[in-house]
Every structure is written in C-alpha cells, then in structure tokens.
Design an enzyme around this catalytic site. Structure first.
Site, PDB file in Angstrom:
ATOM      1  N   ILE A 202       0.858  -1.186   0.000  1.00  0.00           N
ATOM      2  CA  ILE A 202       0.000   0.000   0.000  1.00  0.00           C
ATOM      3  C   ILE A 202       0.893   1.235   0.000  1.00  0.00           C
ATOM      4  O   ILE A 202       1.615   1.499   0.962  1.00  0.00           O
ATOM      5  CB  ILE A 202      -0.946   0.010   1.228  1.00  0.00           C
ATOM      6  N   ASP A 203       0.839   1.959  -1.098  1.00  0.00           N
ATOM      7  CA  ASP A 203       1.698   3.143  -1.264  1.00  0.00           C
ATOM      8  C   ASP A 203       0.915   4.212  -2.010  1.00  0.00           C
ATOM      9  O   ASP A 203       1.348   4.722  -3.033  1.00  0.00           O
ATOM     10  CB  ASP A 203       2.969   2.754  -2.032  1.00  0.00           C
TER      11      ASP A 203
END
Length: 521
Positions: free
Chosen positions: A378-379
């Site tokens: 998750i970025d």
C-alpha cells in the site's frame, strides 16, 4: 428574463432587450464562471500546495467570502447606475482579471512557496493567501452580477420575489454546469490555463452584448483572449537545478511531471513536488530509496510469491523491480491515474513478465478482486496525505481477508522527519485486523517507515534471512538490512474508522510541530 429599461451612456432610457442578451443568459454565464473558476483555482494550487481537503476548504472559503462581498457591492452599484452598460462594464473587468489569473499564478505561487517555507508557515496559510490573491477580486465582481441583474429585471415591486428567485435559480444551475464542465471536460482536455481563458471569454462575450456605444473597442478583450487560448501552454513548472522536465500533464486527478537528470535518472513528481513517487535509474532495478525495502519486505512471509498486489503503483518502480527479481510472480499494479501508468511505461521501463495494470482506486479494486495475494503493498499517498479510507480498521480487515495464508501487507508511511504520529495510528489500526503481535516496522528511510502486517506467527526477520541467499547479491543486502532493522511496531496511536479518520489534521499538526521545533532539518 430581460431588463425593461436601460440608462445608456447617452442618458436616455432604452429597452435593454434591443441590444443585450437576456439577463437570464448573463447570470447563467456568470454562475458557471463562479464555480468553474473555483475548480480551476484548486487545480492551479495543487502543483504548489498539494491536493488536500485543506486546500479545498481554503478555496471554497475564499470563493464564498468573495461572492458574498460581491453580492453586497453589486446591489449598491445597481442602485447607483441601474443600466445594462454598468453591469456589462463589471463583467468585462471580471473577464480581464480571470484571464490574467493563470499568467500571474506561477511566479506568484513560486515566490509564495519560497517565502512560506522560509517562515515555516504551513499549507493552510500558504494556500489561503494564494487563493485570495489569485481569484478573490474577479469572483467578487462575478458575485456582483446577480443582484445587479435583479435590480434591472424588477419592473414592479410585487414581482421582485419571483424575479429574484428565477434569476438566482438560473445562476445556481449555471454554477452546476460550470462545475462539471471544468472538472470533466475543460481541465482534462484543454488544461487549467485554458479553462480560465474559456471562462474569461464567456464573460467578455456576455459583457459586450450589453454594451452599446463602446461595443467595438470592447471586442479587443475577447480577441486577445482567443489569441491567448491559441498560444502553446509551455511547461507549468520548470525543472530543478541539473534536471529537465521531459513530461508533464494535468490529468483528471492531479498534476504530474517527470524530471530527468544529466545521468539519465528519472523521477516522478505529483502535485506540489515535495516527494518523489517513482524513480528510474538506467541499468538498475534498485534505487537506494524506500522502494527497495518495499520489495524486500514482500518476502517477510512466504518465500514463494505467487501473486502480489501493489496499491498505488505510480510509475511502477516497485513493480518493475519485482518483475525482474521474481519473474514468475503475478503482479497486479493498481494506480488510480491512468496517465501516470502510461508515463511509467514510457519513461520508467514499467514492464514485467506477468504484470497486469489497473486504472482504479485502491479500495474499490480490492473490494472487487477475489484473488488471494501473497503480499499487498500500500503506497497510495497524495503527498503528504494518505487517503483516509486507506487508514481505517474496515480497510485493513479487507486487506487481511484478501491475503493468502502466510501473506503479508506492507504499508509505506511517509511522515515528517522526527514525527511518528501517523505511524502509531496506522500501527494501532492494523493491529485490529492482524493482532497485537503481528504488526512490525522497518524504519528504512528518514521520512519513510514501512509497516508490515503478517498472517501467521513466522518472524519476518527470520523469513527475510532465509530468503536472502536465494536472490542476487544486491537484493540479498537489502533483505539483510531490513531483517536487521525490523522490530515490533510502535504503540500509542488511535484506531481510525471509516466514520472517524482525521488523517489530514494529524499530518498537518505533525508538520506544524516539526516546523516549530526545527526537528528533522
């Protein structure tokens, strides 16, 4: 709806209908400009101050204040000079000021950002001043149109309520059209600068229709605006020292640009450019940045990565590296902005043997997919904020459900140097889905900590050390580095939910604290 009489420059009352647009058309145009310019102003600020709700709130506040003051002034001016000529002069001046906005914006905003940086004043004050200087005066004049038009349209006192209601309804409908036209058509297809110019042109044409004696000289204004629309836009923001802008685009979601250094290194910046979202180095798949740790920590669970999802893949730095070092892994790269993925393929060598890209928002995509992933990365930052709906216990419960046995989630936490408030909140929230003893941290970079959530009792450090010897030497070093740093996540944060997740306030307060104390400088 038209004015019944008009006091012309010659001093005689003339039927306004004989040479002017219906007042309904005038207020429709000015209504569309009022909110269309608001949308465009926000996009103008984003490359400098970001795309947070703070910037949106400031823009909306300035617009509302400007329109309110304009309503008051417009009523007074209409009582002094109730003529179509007087109204048209106000609209013509507003058109000139709207047309000027995108041309004075860049040098002003650049100087503004530099000044506020040196004074340690945050996004709130900077964006507020930027909006005030750029659009307050022209929108004040736009706000003066509706009460002025009501004054001209009312012939009998007993009709004043009906006339005012009709004109304000038309103006509000115009605002609705202007909002959607700016957001869905003009900004995506002609850009922010030309969006302002299109609205300025509409105002100028509406103004000229109400002028009688000076109509021909006034035609210079729309003629000049048309020339400005036809001119090439050029580069919105120039490159930094030693770099060149090789791509920039105002997409449906944001402003993005790619910079290339003299040695061929390329970086992707989004909006205000305070962070690098992707990096490409010719001949290398590693970066010495946090992307390397993202890559390494995918092996903090399973040793064989069959399927990995990267939520917020940007131009694909991590996806490209994973495809190279683990060519049998299926990669789902999810990036909401299709234009950024296209830039990744063209400028960042975004490719892998088994890569599938999706132009989608992270959480809705995860809701729809049924694939069990061995790792989820998750970025999804819009610097300096992470979308609130990716910080909640409901979201991490969904992530946990989409992981295969032994799978891991890796969350990039970008935060001001010296601040751990966001990290603590995310760690506390992740524990609600993964358990108290299965959330870890890798403080990989000065402003980036990687959080890891695991689905079994395997120690991430042990998994990394076991996998490291099977990979090329340069990647083995990265895994060993993460294994030596990884530790239980920090405690003390609040748990965020879909109902309450004040992530932007938390980040802004952290930024203010760092600015006040000088930490991290």
């Amino acid at each position: 709806m038209t004015a019944q009489l008009d006091r012309t420059e010659g001093g005689t009352d003339q039927p306004a209908r004989s040479y002017s647009l219906p007042l309904g058309v005038v207020v429709f145009v000015t209504g569309s400009v009022s909110l269309g310019a608001e949308i465009a102003a926000t996009r103008l600020l984003e490359p400098w101050f970001g795309a947070s709700t703070i910037v949106w709130a400031n823009t909306i506040a300035v617009v509302l204040v400007a329109l309110s003051v304009g309503y008051s002034i417009g009523g007074r001016l209409a009582d002094r000079d109730p003529s179509m000529a007087g109204l048209s002069r106000i609209i013509l001046v507003a058109s000139v000021l709207i047309a000027a906005v995108p041309f004075v914006a860049n040098p002003f905003l650049r100087a503004s950002v530099d000044a506020f940086d040196s004074l340690s004043v945050g996004t709130f004050a900077g964006s507020l001043l930027g909006v005030m200087v750029l659009i307050a005066v022209p929108l004040l004049l736009v706000g003066a149109v509706s009460p002025y038009a009501v004054r001209l349209a009312v012939d009998r006192v007993e009709d004043s309520g009906r006339v005012a209601g009709r004109l304000y309804a038309i103006s509000t409908f115009g605002s609705l059209v202007g909002t959607f036209a700016a957001a869905l058509v003009l900004i995506p297809f002609v850009g922010t600068r030309r969006t302002f110019l299109v609205f300025a042109l509409l105002l100028a044409l509406a103004a000229i229709a109400g002028l009688r004696r000076h109509r021909l000289p006034a035609l210079i204004v729309p003629a000049l605006i048309l020339v400005l629309i036809a001119l090439p836009t050029g580069i919105l923001k120039s490159g930094t020292a030693g770099s060149t802008v090789i791509w920039e685009k105002e997409t449906r979601y944001q402003y993005g640009r790619v910079l290339q250094a003299a040695d061929g290194e390329r970086t992707l910046e989004l909006n205000e450019g305070q962070a690098v979202h992707s990096l490409y180095r010719p001949g290398s798949y590693l970066t010495t940045g946090y992307w390397d740790q993202q890559l390494a920590l995918m092996w903090a669970g399973r040793s064989d990565l069959r399927s990995v999802a990267i939520l917020g893949s940007a131009a694909g730095t991590t996806a490209r590296a994973l495809g190279h070092y683990s060519p049998t892994t299926h990669i789902d790269a999810v990036e909401i902005d299709k234009a950024v993925t296209q830039a990744g393929r063209k400028y960042f060598d975004l490719q892998a043997p088994d890569l599938q890209t999706y132009a989608d928002d992270a959480r809705p995509w995860l809701e729809r997919t049924t694939t069990k992933q061995d790792a989820i990365v998750i970025d999804a930052y819009r610097q300096p904020y992470i979308p609130f709906y990716l910080t909640t216990k409901e979201f991490f419960a969904l992530v946990r459900d989409r992981l295969a046995p032994g799978g891991v989630v890796v969350v990039n936490v970008g935060q001001p140097a010296g601040s751990t408030k966001l990290e603590k909140v995310l760690a506390a929230t992740m524990r609600t889905a993964f358990g108290d003893d299965r959330v870890y941290r890798d403080p990989a970079q000065r402003t980036n900590t990687l959080l890891v959530g695991t689905t079994d009792d395997t120690e991430p450090a042990d998994a990394l050390r076991a996998k490291a010897p099977t990979l090329p030497a340069e990647v083995e070093q990265v895994l060993d580095g993460s294994a030596s740093r990884i530790e239980p996540a920090l405690t003390g944060g609040d748990v965020y939910t879909d109902d309450k997740a004040p992530v932007e306030w938390l980040v802004d307060l952290s930024l203010a604290k760092v600015a006040e104390t000088g930490e991290g400088r």
